[in-house]
Design a protein around this motif. Structure first.
Motif, PDB file in Angstrom:
ATOM      1  N   PRO A   1     -43.224 -14.195  40.816  1.00 47.68           N
ATOM      2  CA  PRO A   1     -41.776 -14.176  41.062  1.00 47.68           C
ATOM      3  C   PRO A   1     -41.040 -13.153  40.197  1.00 47.68           C
ATOM      4  O   PRO A   1     -41.294 -13.040  38.993  1.00 47.68           O
ATOM      5  CB  PRO A   1     -41.330 -15.598  40.706  1.00 47.68           C
ATOM      6  CG  PRO A   1     -42.565 -16.426  40.878  1.00 47.68           C
ATOM      7  CD  PRO A   1     -43.701 -15.525  40.474  1.00 47.68           C
ATOM      8  N   GLY A   2     -40.162 -12.383  40.844  1.00 53.60           N
ATOM      9  CA  GLY A   2     -39.309 -11.439  40.136  1.00 53.60           C
ATOM     10  C   GLY A   2     -39.989 -10.155  39.700  1.00 53.60           C
ATOM     11  O   GLY A   2     -39.384  -9.350  39.001  1.00 53.60           O
ATOM     12  N   LYS A   3     -41.238  -9.952  40.077  1.00 55.39           N
ATOM     13  CA  LYS A   3     -41.966  -8.752  39.646  1.00 55.39           C
ATOM     14  C   LYS A   3     -42.276  -7.875  40.844  1.00 55.39           C
ATOM     15  O   LYS A   3     -42.438  -8.345  41.962  1.00 55.39           O
ATOM     16  CB  LYS A   3     -43.251  -9.124  38.909  1.00 55.39           C
ATOM     17  CG  LYS A   3     -43.035 -10.025  37.708  1.00 55.39           C
ATOM     18  CD  LYS A   3     -42.108  -9.400  36.690  1.00 55.39           C
ATOM     19  CE  LYS A   3     -41.881 -10.329  35.510  1.00 55.39           C
ATOM     20  NZ  LYS A   3     -40.926  -9.814  34.565  1.00 55.39           N
ATOM     21  N   GLN A   4     -42.377  -6.563  40.602  1.00 56.90           N
ATOM     22  CA  GLN A   4     -42.617  -5.599  41.667  1.00 56.90           C
ATOM     23  C   GLN A   4     -44.018  -5.008  41.661  1.00 56.90           C
ATOM     24  O   GLN A   4     -44.515  -4.564  42.689  1.00 56.90           O
ATOM     25  CB  GLN A   4     -41.615  -4.452  41.563  1.00 56.90           C
ATOM     26  CG  GLN A   4     -40.188  -4.884  41.759  1.00 56.90           C
ATOM     27  CD  GLN A   4     -39.237  -3.753  41.433  1.00 56.90           C
ATOM     28  OE1 GLN A   4     -39.276  -3.203  40.340  1.00 56.90           O
ATOM     29  NE2 GLN A   4     -38.389  -3.422  42.397  1.00 56.90           N
ATOM     30  N   THR A   5     -44.638  -4.946  40.497  1.00 53.29           N
ATOM     31  CA  THR A   5     -45.942  -4.298  40.381  1.00 53.29           C
ATOM     32  C   THR A   5     -46.608  -4.738  39.083  1.00 53.29           C
ATOM     33  O   THR A   5     -46.009  -5.459  38.283  1.00 53.29           O
ATOM     34  CB  THR A   5     -45.784  -2.751  40.408  1.00 53.29           C
ATOM     35  OG1 THR A   5     -47.080  -2.154  40.513  1.00 53.29           O
ATOM     36  CG2 THR A   5     -45.056  -2.232  39.184  1.00 53.29           C
ATOM     37  N   ASN A   6     -47.836  -4.284  38.888  1.00 50.33           N
ATOM     38  CA  ASN A   6     -48.526  -4.465  37.615  1.00 50.33           C
ATOM     39  C   ASN A   6     -48.527  -3.142  36.871  1.00 50.33           C
ATOM     40  O   ASN A   6     -48.617  -2.074  37.485  1.00 50.33           O
ATOM     41  CB  ASN A   6     -49.971  -4.912  37.832  1.00 50.33           C
ATOM     42  CG  ASN A   6     -50.062  -6.337  38.295  1.00 50.33           C
ATOM     43  OD1 ASN A   6     -49.429  -7.219  37.735  1.00 50.33           O
ATOM     44  ND2 ASN A   6     -50.863  -6.585  39.316  1.00 50.33           N
ATOM     45  N   VAL A   7     -48.441  -3.203  35.550  1.00 53.18           N
ATOM     46  CA  VAL A   7     -48.531  -2.021  34.707  1.00 53.18           C
ATOM     47  C   VAL A   7     -49.756  -2.196  33.806  1.00 53.18           C
ATOM     48  O   VAL A   7     -49.921  -3.249  33.180  1.00 53.18           O
ATOM     49  CB  VAL A   7     -47.248  -1.837  33.858  1.00 53.18           C
ATOM     50  CG1 VAL A   7     -47.424  -0.706  32.871  1.00 53.18           C
ATOM     51  CG2 VAL A   7     -46.045  -1.602  34.757  1.00 53.18           C
ATOM     52  N   ALA A   8     -50.608  -1.179  33.770  1.00 57.12           N
ATOM     53  CA  ALA A   8     -51.814  -1.223  32.958  1.00 57.12           C
ATOM     54  C   ALA A   8     -51.533  -0.620  31.583  1.00 57.12           C
ATOM     55  O   ALA A   8     -51.010   0.481  31.471  1.00 57.12           O
ATOM     56  CB  ALA A   8     -52.940  -0.459  33.643  1.00 57.12           C
TER      57      ALA A   8
END
Length: 126
Positions: free
Chosen positions: A102-109
């Motif tokens: 919820p509330g997130k657009q993508t993953n950041v590594a």
């Protein structure tokens, strides 16, 4: 049909029926033995008379953690590509399962880890 693909929520890609069955059997015995899953929304898009794409949003409770405790609830979306067999039944040939964060657009590594992130400021967009 022995040829099938399944990508799970962490990107494990199983390429045949044996791998798909083995890994689901393991998961249902060790991670999800008493899990309850509810389909919240299902959309079917037929691509002609012999192929369909199915998307389903799900919610789940009762997963077991690696230490044997119950985890919190999860939500996700699973998609299937299915082909109609000569007897009229549908057979899934490809599937992908994705957790909803919820509330997130993508993953950041960073530092060997993936962190769910949003690039929008609160109250902006969607």
């Amino acid at each position: 049909m022995e040829d099938a693909d399944f990508v799970n929520v962490v990107g494990m890609w199983w390429n045949n029926r044996r791998q798909i069955m083995f890994n689901h059997d393991y998961g249902f015995r060790h991670m999800f033995p008493d899990t309850e899953m509810v389909l919240e929304k299902v959309k079917v898009r037929e691509l002609g008379t012999e192929v369909a794409v199915v998307h389903a949003r799900w919610s789940m409770t009762g997963q077991i953690t690696p230490t044997g405790e119950r985890s919190g609830p999860r939500r996700g979306v699973i998609s299937f590509t299915a082909v109609r067999q000569s007897d009229g039944r549908w057979l899934a040939v490809s599937a992908q399962n994705t957790d909803i964060v919820p509330g997130k657009q993508t993953n950041v590594a960073a530092d060997g880890r993936l962190t769910p992130e949003s690039y929008e400021t609160p109250g902006q967009g969607q």
